[in-house]
Write an enzyme that holds these catalytic residues in place. Structure first.
Site, PDB file in Angstrom:
ATOM      1  CG  HIS A   1       2.416   3.352   6.925  1.00 14.69           C
ATOM      2  ND1 HIS A   1       1.954   4.280   6.024  1.00 14.69           N
ATOM      3  CD2 HIS A   1       1.860   2.166   6.567  1.00 14.69           C
ATOM      4  CE1 HIS A   1       1.158   3.682   5.151  1.00 14.69           C
ATOM      5  NE2 HIS A   1       1.085   2.397   5.459  1.00 14.69           N
ATOM      6  CG  HIS A   2       5.118   0.125  10.857  1.00 16.56           C
ATOM      7  ND1 HIS A   2       6.404  -0.140  10.456  1.00 16.56           N
ATOM      8  CD2 HIS A   2       4.306  -0.396   9.903  1.00 16.56           C
ATOM      9  CE1 HIS A   2       6.384  -0.807   9.322  1.00 16.56           C
ATOM     10  NE2 HIS A   2       5.128  -0.977   8.958  1.00 16.56           N
TER      11      HIS A   2
ATOM     12  CG  ASN B   1      -2.610  -1.817   0.691  1.00 18.66           C
ATOM     13  OD1 ASN B   1      -3.251  -2.819   0.954  1.00 18.66           O
ATOM     14  ND2 ASN B   1      -2.345  -0.887   1.594  1.00 18.66           N
ATOM     15  CG  PHE B   2      -1.128  -7.798  -1.984  1.00 19.87           C
ATOM     16  CD1 PHE B   2      -1.443  -8.581  -3.082  1.00 19.87           C
ATOM     17  CD2 PHE B   2       0.159  -7.307  -1.871  1.00 19.87           C
ATOM     18  CE1 PHE B   2      -0.495  -8.875  -4.048  1.00 19.87           C
ATOM     19  CE2 PHE B   2       1.122  -7.590  -2.824  1.00 19.87           C
ATOM     20  CZ  PHE B   2       0.792  -8.377  -3.920  1.00 19.87           C
TER      21      PHE B   2
ATOM     22  N   GLY C   1       5.058  -7.403  -3.096  1.00 20.65           N
ATOM     23  CA  GLY C   1       4.388  -6.348  -2.356  1.00 20.65           C
ATOM     24  C   GLY C   1       5.336  -5.263  -1.897  1.00 20.65           C
TER      25      GLY C   1
ATOM     26  CE  LYS D   1       4.955   2.303   3.862  1.00 17.47           C
ATOM     27  NZ  LYS D   1       5.211   0.975   3.262  1.00 17.47           N
TER      28      LYS D   1
ATOM     29  CB  THR E   1      -1.065   2.648   0.244  1.00 16.28           C
ATOM     30  OG1 THR E   1      -0.733   1.269   0.405  1.00 16.28           O
ATOM     31  CG2 THR E   1      -2.573   2.814   0.252  1.00 16.28           C
TER      32      THR E   1
END
Length: 238
Positions: free
Chosen positions: A135-136, A102-103, A75, A139, A146
């Protein structure tokens, strides 16, 4: 099923918890302090290894797992330029890899919807398209994998677009992606089609990381009796 984890950050710990909840056994956990454990009986006993690390280490980790005949669910994003050579090795050596940027089931549905949307919007050149991802702050890659996948999905269907570019750089024939890092945001992806008259917006917001981890564990279960290269399209039949 015996599983291994490569990379024991927040995602690795979440994978451990969800895998155990689903009845699996974690036989090996490899992080920066014990990379020698790739060459261990415990790691070799795994059917599948999860690889969630960094773009700089992902390819080497995949190959080290393959050396022990362990399948990989990866991932990690930010290394897609190396994917063709990795797949060459996979095919020549008979190895197995499941890779996804992205899962999350919801994100993959989001991509499928956007493919159909872009096909429709190809007829309406008055709409400019752009993507924003949030995002946070921890990252490591920008834009997110994504967002890149979303841009590629859309560009494949829009004849007026050819790839993407990261803001503030702009090119008229590319989809502009704006990457924002703030707080502990799990992931918000928004695509906008804007004309002088109106704006059409589609957004996916992840509420937690559990959806990503669950998808990865389901991918490992899917891989148990399979060989080759697989993605979420194979798993979800989208």
């Amino acid at each position: 099923m015996n599983l291994a984890i490569i990379g024991y950050g927040k995602m690795g710990q979440l994978l451990e918890r969800i895998a155990k909840q689903r009845g699996h056994k974690i036989v090996s956990i490899i992080d920066t302090h014990n990379v020698a454990d790739f060459d261990s009986d415990a790691f070799r006993s795994a059917s599948v290894a999860f690889e969630f690390t960094t773009p700089q280490t992902a390819v080497d980790n995949i190959k080290r797992a393959w050396e022990q005949n362990v399948k990989v669910v990866c991932g990690t994003t930010g290394w897609a330029s190396a994917l063709p050579s990795v797949l060459e090795t996979l095919r020549s050596d008979g190895k197995s890899l499941f890779w996804a940027s992205n899962f999350s089931v919801g994100v993959n549905i989001f991509w499928a919807i956007n493919r159909k949307m872009a096909r429709l919007m190809n007829r309406f050149a008055q709409y400019e398209v752009d993507i924003e991802e949030i995002h946070h702050i921890h990252k490591k890659d920008a834009p997110s994998g994504t967002a890149v996948t979303l841009a590629e999905v859309v560009a494949d269907e829009l004849s007026r677009k050819n790839g993407w570019t990261l803001s503030p750089q702009r090119e008229h024939d590319k989809i502009e992606i704006t990457a924002i890092r703030q707080g502990d945001v799990c992931g918000i992806h928004t695509i906008r089609y804007e004309s002088h008259e109106d704006t059409i917006t589609l957004t996916h917001e992840a509420k937690s990381r559990e959806g990503f981890a669950l998808g990865a564990v389901v991918a490992a279960e899917f891989m148990e009796d399979k060989e080759g290269y697989f993605t979420m399209d194979d798993l979800l039949q989208l």
